[in-house]
Write a protein that holds these residues in place. Structure first.
Motif, PDB file in Angstrom:
ATOM      1  N   GLY A 274     -57.527  11.092  53.394  1.00 45.91           N
ATOM      2  CA  GLY A 274     -57.467  10.836  54.826  1.00 45.91           C
ATOM      3  C   GLY A 274     -58.747  10.208  55.347  1.00 45.91           C
ATOM      4  O   GLY A 274     -58.707   9.258  56.149  1.00 45.91           O
TER       5      GLY A 274
ATOM      6  N   LYS B 105     -57.782  13.983  62.538  1.00 47.75           N
ATOM      7  CA  LYS B 105     -58.795  13.352  61.690  1.00 47.75           C
ATOM      8  C   LYS B 105     -59.984  14.309  61.541  1.00 47.75           C
ATOM      9  O   LYS B 105     -61.098  14.033  61.958  1.00 47.75           O
ATOM     10  CB  LYS B 105     -59.220  12.005  62.282  1.00 47.75           C
ATOM     11  CG  LYS B 105     -58.111  10.965  62.231  1.00 47.75           C
ATOM     12  CD  LYS B 105     -58.574   9.615  62.770  1.00 47.75           C
ATOM     13  CE  LYS B 105     -57.453   8.594  62.695  1.00 47.75           C
ATOM     14  NZ  LYS B 105     -57.861   7.275  63.242  1.00 47.75           N
TER      15      LYS B 105
ATOM     16  N   LYS C  38     -56.996   8.233  58.129  1.00 40.99           N
ATOM     17  CA  LYS C  38     -55.689   8.765  58.512  1.00 40.99           C
ATOM     18  C   LYS C  38     -55.812  10.253  58.825  1.00 40.99           C
ATOM     19  O   LYS C  38     -56.630  10.960  58.239  1.00 40.99           O
ATOM     20  CB  LYS C  38     -54.675   8.577  57.367  1.00 40.99           C
ATOM     21  CG  LYS C  38     -54.501   7.142  56.907  1.00 40.99           C
ATOM     22  CD  LYS C  38     -53.791   6.294  57.946  1.00 40.99           C
ATOM     23  CE  LYS C  38     -53.524   4.887  57.388  1.00 40.99           C
ATOM     24  NZ  LYS C  38     -52.809   4.041  58.375  1.00 40.99           N
ATOM     25  N   PRO C  39     -55.022  10.769  59.745  1.00 40.81           N
ATOM     26  CA  PRO C  39     -55.071  12.198  60.061  1.00 40.81           C
ATOM     27  C   PRO C  39     -54.420  13.040  58.966  1.00 40.81           C
ATOM     28  O   PRO C  39     -53.579  12.557  58.199  1.00 40.81           O
ATOM     29  CB  PRO C  39     -54.287  12.289  61.370  1.00 40.81           C
ATOM     30  CG  PRO C  39     -53.349  11.135  61.325  1.00 40.81           C
ATOM     31  CD  PRO C  39     -54.071  10.035  60.610  1.00 40.81           C
ATOM     32  N   VAL C  40     -54.816  14.306  58.898  1.00 39.17           N
ATOM     33  CA  VAL C  40     -54.263  15.225  57.909  1.00 39.17           C
ATOM     34  C   VAL C  40     -53.737  16.473  58.616  1.00 39.17           C
ATOM     35  O   VAL C  40     -54.079  16.754  59.769  1.00 39.17           O
ATOM     36  CB  VAL C  40     -55.322  15.622  56.856  1.00 39.17           C
ATOM     37  CG1 VAL C  40     -55.792  14.401  56.078  1.00 39.17           C
ATOM     38  CG2 VAL C  40     -56.501  16.329  57.511  1.00 39.17           C
TER      39      VAL C  40
ATOM     40  N   TYR D  49     -61.642  16.573  58.459  1.00 39.04           N
ATOM     41  CA  TYR D  49     -61.564  16.608  57.004  1.00 39.04           C
ATOM     42  C   TYR D  49     -62.372  17.730  56.359  1.00 39.04           C
ATOM     43  O   TYR D  49     -62.700  17.671  55.182  1.00 39.04           O
ATOM     44  CB  TYR D  49     -62.006  15.253  56.444  1.00 39.04           C
ATOM     45  CG  TYR D  49     -61.303  14.088  57.107  1.00 39.04           C
ATOM     46  CD1 TYR D  49     -59.921  13.971  57.059  1.00 39.04           C
ATOM     47  CD2 TYR D  49     -62.017  13.124  57.820  1.00 39.04           C
ATOM     48  CE1 TYR D  49     -59.258  12.932  57.687  1.00 39.04           C
ATOM     49  CE2 TYR D  49     -61.366  12.070  58.448  1.00 39.04           C
ATOM     50  CZ  TYR D  49     -59.991  11.978  58.380  1.00 39.04           C
ATOM     51  OH  TYR D  49     -59.344  10.945  59.004  1.00 39.04           O
TER      52      TYR D  49
ATOM     53  N   CYS E 119     -57.731  15.566  52.182  1.00 37.32           N
ATOM     54  CA  CYS E 119     -58.785  15.275  53.150  1.00 37.32           C
ATOM     55  C   CYS E 119     -59.640  14.092  52.719  1.00 37.32           C
ATOM     56  O   CYS E 119     -60.050  13.274  53.550  1.00 37.32           O
ATOM     57  CB  CYS E 119     -59.655  16.517  53.363  1.00 37.32           C
ATOM     58  SG  CYS E 119     -58.805  17.840  54.253  1.00 37.32           S
TER      59      CYS E 119
ATOM     60  N   ALA F 192     -49.887   9.745  57.919  1.00 33.27           N
ATOM     61  CA  ALA F 192     -50.540  11.056  57.894  1.00 33.27           C
ATOM     62  C   ALA F 192     -50.355  11.684  56.529  1.00 33.27           C
ATOM     63  O   ALA F 192     -49.424  11.343  55.787  1.00 33.27           O
ATOM     64  CB  ALA F 192     -49.971  11.967  58.978  1.00 33.27           C
ATOM     65  N   ILE F 193     -51.244  12.620  56.200  1.00 32.23           N
ATOM     66  CA  ILE F 193     -51.196  13.297  54.903  1.00 32.23           C
ATOM     67  C   ILE F 193     -51.142  14.797  55.146  1.00 32.23           C
ATOM     68  O   ILE F 193     -52.002  15.354  55.832  1.00 32.23           O
ATOM     69  CB  ILE F 193     -52.424  12.945  54.043  1.00 32.23           C
ATOM     70  CG1 ILE F 193     -52.533  11.424  53.882  1.00 32.23           C
ATOM     71  CG2 ILE F 193     -52.333  13.615  52.664  1.00 32.23           C
ATOM     72  CD1 ILE F 193     -53.885  10.950  53.392  1.00 32.23           C
TER      73      ILE F 193
END
Length: 356
Positions: free
Chosen positions: A106, A330, A111-113, A332, A103, A82-83
């Protein structure tokens, strides 16, 4: 199961990136690596932060810093789970750089943020230290733009006990330094100058010291410093260290006594100090001494993590996820919140979309 969370901080004039690893509920996430670039030299010529220049410099720094953090940790982008990024508060343009990069990264990596509150990052930053605190505790959140006393019962479980009604402590340091003709950044310069001065040379006010509540006010102190500087006139240069020491003593006196009052009111035996002013040596010495006499434990972030940094953003994200307070998503559409009260995130409902 452990997860890797990349954190990006770009709220003002420092670009920070870090990588932490979660270690399961009830444990403190582990900081694997972090990197920080300060824009102080660039802004010094202007006597303060220039938002447009800050934003442009974040663009230049964030990706090289990200690569350095990954290399130092021996990880690749593909391994990140994750970010996290600073969503606010802060300079709008600067925030958009960090959120945009997070974003975009991600979306590219699927990948989820997670957007993190900057002040919660500071609030939880002492968990990065070698002596992390335990909940519950009283927190003194003291930085350039914020001064607050909070009761902290857990991640996301915050109660504001008192806050500044005008200038924050960091602003009092910076504005007083500017009145004395000290270079940017003023606060640290004033603290260094104060080392050679007499803290009792000038009788400066301690606003709201006996107000009966836990609120702060430092605007009057700034005005008193201006008045004293004008009185000194041509002798200011010779007395500058004394004026700096007296100014610092007034600020620290208020912070220490209000914090002790908060501890007495709550019955807490543990206090956390976070934010850039938390690095001030005099504040640490006086608060440590006062708390030691009362059997109270004091916790700080490591000195190099008192200023804005990516480690506190990654840590806050990891702790929110593990506490069930929030989930990385997820989603963005990167939006930022330049003005975002910390109490707005208390007991924030958990999202129901795809999560870490």
């Amino acid at each position: 199961m452990s997860e890797l969370i990349l954190g990006i901080e770009s709220s003002c004039d420092e670009t920070g990136v870090a990588l932490v690893r979660t270690r399961g509920p009830g444990t403190v996430p582990e900081l694997l690596s972090h990197a920080l670039y300060s824009q102080i030299e660039m802004h010094r010529a202007y006597g303060g932060v220039v938002p447009e220049l800050a934003s442009r410099d974040h663009i230049r720094r964030v990706l090289p810093l990200t690569q350095k953090v990954l290399d130092d940790a021996g990880c690749t982008l593909a391994q990140i789970d994750a970010i996290a990024f600073t969503r606010g508060p802060g300079l709008a343009g600067a925030l958009l750089v960090g959120s945009g990069v997070a974003c975009a990264m991600g979306a590219a990596l699927d990948k989820p943020v997670l957007g993190v509150h900057h002040l919660e990052g500071h609030l939880l930053s002492p968990f990065l230290s070698e002596d992390p605190p335990e909940f519950p505790f009283v927190a003194l959140l003291v930085s350039g733009g914020h001064t607050q006393l909070m009761r902290v019962d857990g991640v996301g479980r915050y109660q504001i006990l008192g806050e500044t009604i005008d200038d924050a402590a960091g602003e009092a340091f910076d504005k007083s330094a500017k009145l004395m003709g000290l270079p940017y950044p003023g606060g640290p310069e004033l603290a260094r100058l104060a080392e050679g001065g007499d803290p009792e040379a000038f009788k400066l006010p301690r606003p709201l010291l006996h107000s009966g509540d836990l609120d702060f006010s430092f605007a009057g102190l700034k005005t008193a410093v201006l008045t004293q500087a004008k009185k000194l006139g041509d002798t200011l240069e010779a007395r500058k260290a004394d004026l700096a020491a007296s100014t610092q003593a007034a600020i620290v006196d208020v912070l220490v006594k209000k914090t002790l009052n908060a501890l007495k009111e709550t019955g807490m035996k543990r206090v956390v100090v976070a934010g850039g002013v938390g690095a001030n040596r005099m504040l640490r010495e006086q608060l440590n001494d006062a708390c030691r006499k009362r059997g109270i434990r004091v916790h700080y972030p490591e000195l190099h993590l008192c200023t804005d940094n990516g480690a506190m953003i990654a840590m806050a994200a990891a702790m929110r996820i593990e506490a069930g307070q929030q989930q990385a998503e997820k989603v963005y559409a990167f939006d930022v919140k330049p003005r975002w009260p910390l109490d707005a995130i208390v007991q924030q409902p958990v999202a129901t979309t795809t999560a870490v």
